[in-house]
Design an enzyme around this catalytic site. Structure first.
Site, PDB file in Angstrom:
ATOM      1  N   ARG A 125       0.741  -1.252   0.021  1.00  0.00           N
ATOM      2  CA  ARG A 125       0.055  -0.097   0.130  1.00  0.00           C
ATOM      3  C   ARG A 125       0.809   1.249  -0.115  1.00  0.00           C
ATOM      4  O   ARG A 125       1.900   1.277   0.393  1.00  0.00           O
ATOM      5  CB  ARG A 125      -0.922   0.236   1.065  1.00  0.00           C
ATOM      6  CG  ARG A 125      -2.275  -0.912   1.175  1.00  0.00           C
ATOM      7  CD  ARG A 125      -3.143  -0.381   0.218  1.00  0.00           C
ATOM      8  NE  ARG A 125      -4.345  -1.320   0.111  1.00  0.00           N
ATOM      9  CZ  ARG A 125      -4.300  -2.015  -0.842  1.00  0.00           C
ATOM     10  NH1 ARG A 125      -3.795  -2.779  -1.551  1.00  0.00           N
ATOM     11  NH2 ARG A 125      -5.793  -2.805  -0.663  1.00  0.00           N
ATOM     12  N   GLU A 141      -4.207   7.121  -4.866  1.00  0.00           N
ATOM     13  CA  GLU A 141      -4.408   6.689  -6.046  1.00  0.00           C
ATOM     14  C   GLU A 141      -5.662   7.302  -6.504  1.00  0.00           C
ATOM     15  O   GLU A 141      -6.696   7.194  -5.702  1.00  0.00           O
ATOM     16  CB  GLU A 141      -4.410   5.134  -6.162  1.00  0.00           C
ATOM     17  CG  GLU A 141      -2.960   4.576  -5.500  1.00  0.00           C
ATOM     18  CD  GLU A 141      -3.165   2.922  -5.293  1.00  0.00           C
ATOM     19  OE1 GLU A 141      -4.273   2.690  -5.847  1.00  0.00           O
ATOM     20  OE2 GLU A 141      -2.193   2.462  -4.995  1.00  0.00           O
ATOM     21  N   HIS A 199      -1.473  -0.124  -9.841  1.00  0.00           N
ATOM     22  CA  HIS A 199      -2.031  -0.978  -8.842  1.00  0.00           C
ATOM     23  C   HIS A 199      -2.823  -2.261  -9.455  1.00  0.00           C
ATOM     24  O   HIS A 199      -3.792  -2.438  -9.649  1.00  0.00           O
ATOM     25  CB  HIS A 199      -3.089  -0.065  -8.017  1.00  0.00           C
ATOM     26  CG  HIS A 199      -3.491  -0.654  -6.576  1.00  0.00           C
ATOM     27  ND1 HIS A 199      -3.816  -0.192  -5.592  1.00  0.00           N
ATOM     28  CD2 HIS A 199      -3.503  -2.285  -6.429  1.00  0.00           C
ATOM     29  CE1 HIS A 199      -4.058  -1.088  -4.787  1.00  0.00           C
ATOM     30  NE2 HIS A 199      -3.951  -2.117  -5.216  1.00  0.00           N
TER      31      HIS A 199
HETATM   32  C1  DGY Z   1      -6.008  -6.035  -2.636  1.00  0.00           C
HETATM   33  O1  DGY Z   1      -6.875  -7.134  -2.715  1.00  0.00           O
HETATM   34  O2  DGY Z   1      -5.931  -5.575  -1.594  1.00  0.00           O
HETATM   35  C2  DGY Z   1      -5.507  -5.294  -3.893  1.00  0.00           C
HETATM   36  O3  DGY Z   1      -4.487  -4.248  -3.303  1.00  0.00           O
HETATM   37  C3  DGY Z   1      -6.459  -4.903  -4.882  1.00  0.00           C
HETATM   38  O4  DGY Z   1      -7.529  -4.236  -4.092  1.00  0.00           O
END
Ligand code: DGY
Length: 321
Positions: free
Chosen positions: A240, A269, A287
């Site tokens: 993240r 984002e 992402h």
């Molecule tokens: C997750 O599953 O956390 C990925 O980052 C996509 O949202």
């Protein structure tokens, strides 16, 4: 049989997942896949039994407080749950689930891609060719860093961290890691455990982030900790964006203290910090860690398995609140 539970599906999901939703539930689909405003979400949630959101929906305490009493479950289409205020959900008796395991392979693939792309200057080379600026070959041209045989540091030895370690072993990388708790020897497979993030940082040539976003891990990579890194390290983030202080990392990328960064996730984002675009030594993806056909299907089925359990009165396999 009573009527089917109403489920608000906030984003466009794979057809096979939507078909199962149509078969077993009374779903609301998001026809144009836009991100709902809170007001839109509240209107849709009126009378709904469950939400099936993604990490693009911010289910803060204030949003959860506004959900109608009919909503009994939030079955996330994501492994990360930092977009959901879990305490707020608990206090309203709303069950929350996520989708672990099924995206570990896909995300580890992207971690390796970022590692290689950043180390071998892949984006820079691609840009050069597209701009018709590749003039000649030379031994001094586009020289990068080899990752084979180097030391990979992993912060967060959960499922994705473990698969990343496994794949990196294919490049003869030595694995070092930090985790809240040391993992058992059969998972470690010879990886070296460091009790502190700082100790790990000083021991690796490539650092890959795989820990969850929590208040404790916000700005984990900050100016102070960057001082612990080996000069010329390569940083990879598939977890993240909040784990990184953008200003601090960009300063380190400019000075060369961090040789290159491969990033798939960002603060704010998709309006990422513009500084990343200006740096040649960043390899940037939007992402897409879990964005494979196989994994998207599996995430949807896993979220539905959780919903099925909840509406059958059973404990869902992936309950996080
Ligand atoms: C997750 O599953 O956390 C990925 O980052 C996509 O949202």
């Amino acid at each position: 049989m009573g009527s089917k539970p109403k489920v608000v599906v906030t984003r466009k999901l794979p057809e096979a997942v939507q078909a199962r939703l149509r078969r077993d539930y009374d779903p609301h689909f998001n026809a144009d896949d836009h991100v709902y405003s809170t007001d839109e979400l509240m209107a849709l949630a009126d009378g709904a039994d469950a939400l099936m959101p993604c990490h693009s929906e911010q289910l803060s305490g204030a949003v959860i407080a506004r959900l109608p009493d009919s909503v009994k479950a939030i079955a996330n289409f994501s492994v990360g749950v930092d977009h959901v205020d879990l305490d707020a959900a608990r206090s309203r008796g709303i069950i929350v689930t996520n989708t672990p395991d099924v995206l570990s392979d896909a995300t580890a693939e992207i971690a390796l891609l970022l590692m290689l792309g950043a180390a071998r200057r892949a984006a820079e080379g691609d840009r050069l060719i597209r701009a018709r600026q590749w003039r000649l070959w030379s031994p001094a041209f586009m020289v990068g860093t080899q990752i084979t045989g180097k030391t990979l540091g992993i912060i967060g030895m959960g499922r994705v961290g473990q698969v990343t370690a496994q794949r990196a072993r294919g490049f003869d990388m030595a694995i070092h890691y930090h985790n809240r708790r040391r993992v058992p020897a059969e998972i470690e497979q010879g990886a070296v455990y460091h009790e502190s993030v700082e100790a790990l940082m000083g021991a690796c040539d490539v650092l890959s982030l795989h820990c969850p976003a929590t208040p404790e891990t916000r700005d984990l990579i900050n100016a102070e900790r960057i001082e612990w890194l080996r000069p010329g390290v390569i940083l990879v983030n598939t977890a993240r964006g909040s784990l990184i202080d953008d200003q601090a990392l960009q300063a380190a990328l400019r000075s060369g203290r961090v040789a290159a960064a491969g990033l798939d996730v960002y603060n704010d984002e998709p309006d990422i910090h513009p500084g990343y675009r200006e740096l040649d030594n960043t390899f940037l993806l939007p992402h897409i860690g879990s964005a494979t056909r196989e994994t998207r299907d599996a995430m949807g089925f896993r979220a539905l398995d959780n919903l099925d359990a909840i509406f059958a009165g059973r404990e869902p396999g992936d309950r996080v609140a």
